[in-house]
Design an enzyme around this catalytic site. Structure first.
Site, PDB file in Angstrom:
ATOM      1  N   CYS A  66       0.820  -1.206   0.000  1.00 58.08           N
ATOM      2  CA  CYS A  66       0.000   0.000   0.000  1.00 58.08           C
ATOM      3  C   CYS A  66       0.859   1.264   0.000  1.00 58.08           C
ATOM      4  O   CYS A  66       1.991   1.272   0.461  1.00 58.08           O
ATOM      5  CB  CYS A  66      -0.924   0.003   1.212  1.00 58.08           C
ATOM      6  SG  CYS A  66      -0.069  -0.231   2.771  1.00 58.08           S
TER       7      CYS A  66
ATOM      8  N   PRO B  87      11.928   3.460   4.618  1.00 62.30           N
ATOM      9  CA  PRO B  87      13.272   2.949   4.327  1.00 62.30           C
ATOM     10  C   PRO B  87      13.607   1.751   5.200  1.00 62.30           C
ATOM     11  O   PRO B  87      13.117   1.617   6.320  1.00 62.30           O
ATOM     12  CB  PRO B  87      14.180   4.145   4.637  1.00 62.30           C
ATOM     13  CG  PRO B  87      13.383   4.983   5.595  1.00 62.30           C
ATOM     14  CD  PRO B  87      11.958   4.815   5.179  1.00 62.30           C
TER      15      PRO B  87
END
Length: 216
Positions: A117, A123
């Site tokens: 999504c 990160p």
């Protein structure tokens, strides 16, 4: 739909069946790899991320048996691959949990950069920081994350930011590493505790889940 209008003041009756937590399920399913045997997982939510995780396990070589709509028996004894397919790993962000589990058991893992999504950037530098502290090396090639280690040893990790994913991935990689691992500034969400409980049921020694320091 721009808004919900709720008019209260009326009595509520009925039953609601509460499904299992997705965030716990998508970490516990890869954790079955560490057992190298049969695990019975109950109350799995019937959602796309869970189905994708089961398919990944199957493609890696696990034997999956559906006991009921929400219960699966997973036998990871004969897993013979450490590479998650590009198509499946890009279907959900939680595919990166397979890195920690595969690294922990086989000393190697490969997963595509997380998909799923659109919730903004997530990160994985803190995940890789934890793997490095345990003795692993990592590289990113053509959108694929590779981690490998000849030998995993316990280490000390202080996360720069609190991350649920990095905390769980570090736990998965550390349970089979030699020695003690200390994780600091970790996430404290309930699904961290769920994963720790599952790992302990398989024989791991995880303490402190739910606090900001976890020892493995």
């Amino acid at each position: 739909m721009e808004k919900y209008v709720i008019r209260g003041g009326k009595p509520l009756v009925g039953d609601v069946n509460i499904g299992g937590a997705k965030n716990a399920a998508v970490a516990i399913l890869p954790a079955t790899i560490l057992a190298g045997g049969k695990c019975l997982i109950e109350n799995l939510p019937c959602i796309s991320d869970v189905m994708a995780s089961l398919q990944i396990l199957s493609e890696l070589g696990a034997n999956i048996r559906m006991v009921s709509r929400s219960t699966y028996e997973i036998d990871t004894t004969h897993i013979d691959s450490t590479e998650v397919s590009n198509e499946l790993s890009r279907q959900m962000r939680a595919s990166y949990y397979f890195l920690g589990a595969l690294l922990g058991r086989f000393g190697s893992g490969q997963v595509a950069m997380p998909g799923g999504c659109n919730l903004g950037p997530r990160p994985i530098d803190q995940h890789l920081k934890a793997f490095t502290a345990l003795g692993a090396q990592d590289s990113v090639e053509y959108g694929q994350i590779h981690v490998r280690a000849e030998h995993l040893s316990g280490g000390h990790v202080f996360f720069d930011t609190v991350s649920v994913g990095a905390t769980m991935n570090a736990m998965l990689a550390a349970v089979l590493a030699e020695g003690t691992t200390v994780l600091e500034n970790v996430a404290r969400e309930p699904h961290i505790v769920d994963l720790a409980n599952f790992l302990n049921m398989m024989g791991a020694d995880v303490h402190g889940a739910g606090t900001d320091v976890i020892k493995i």
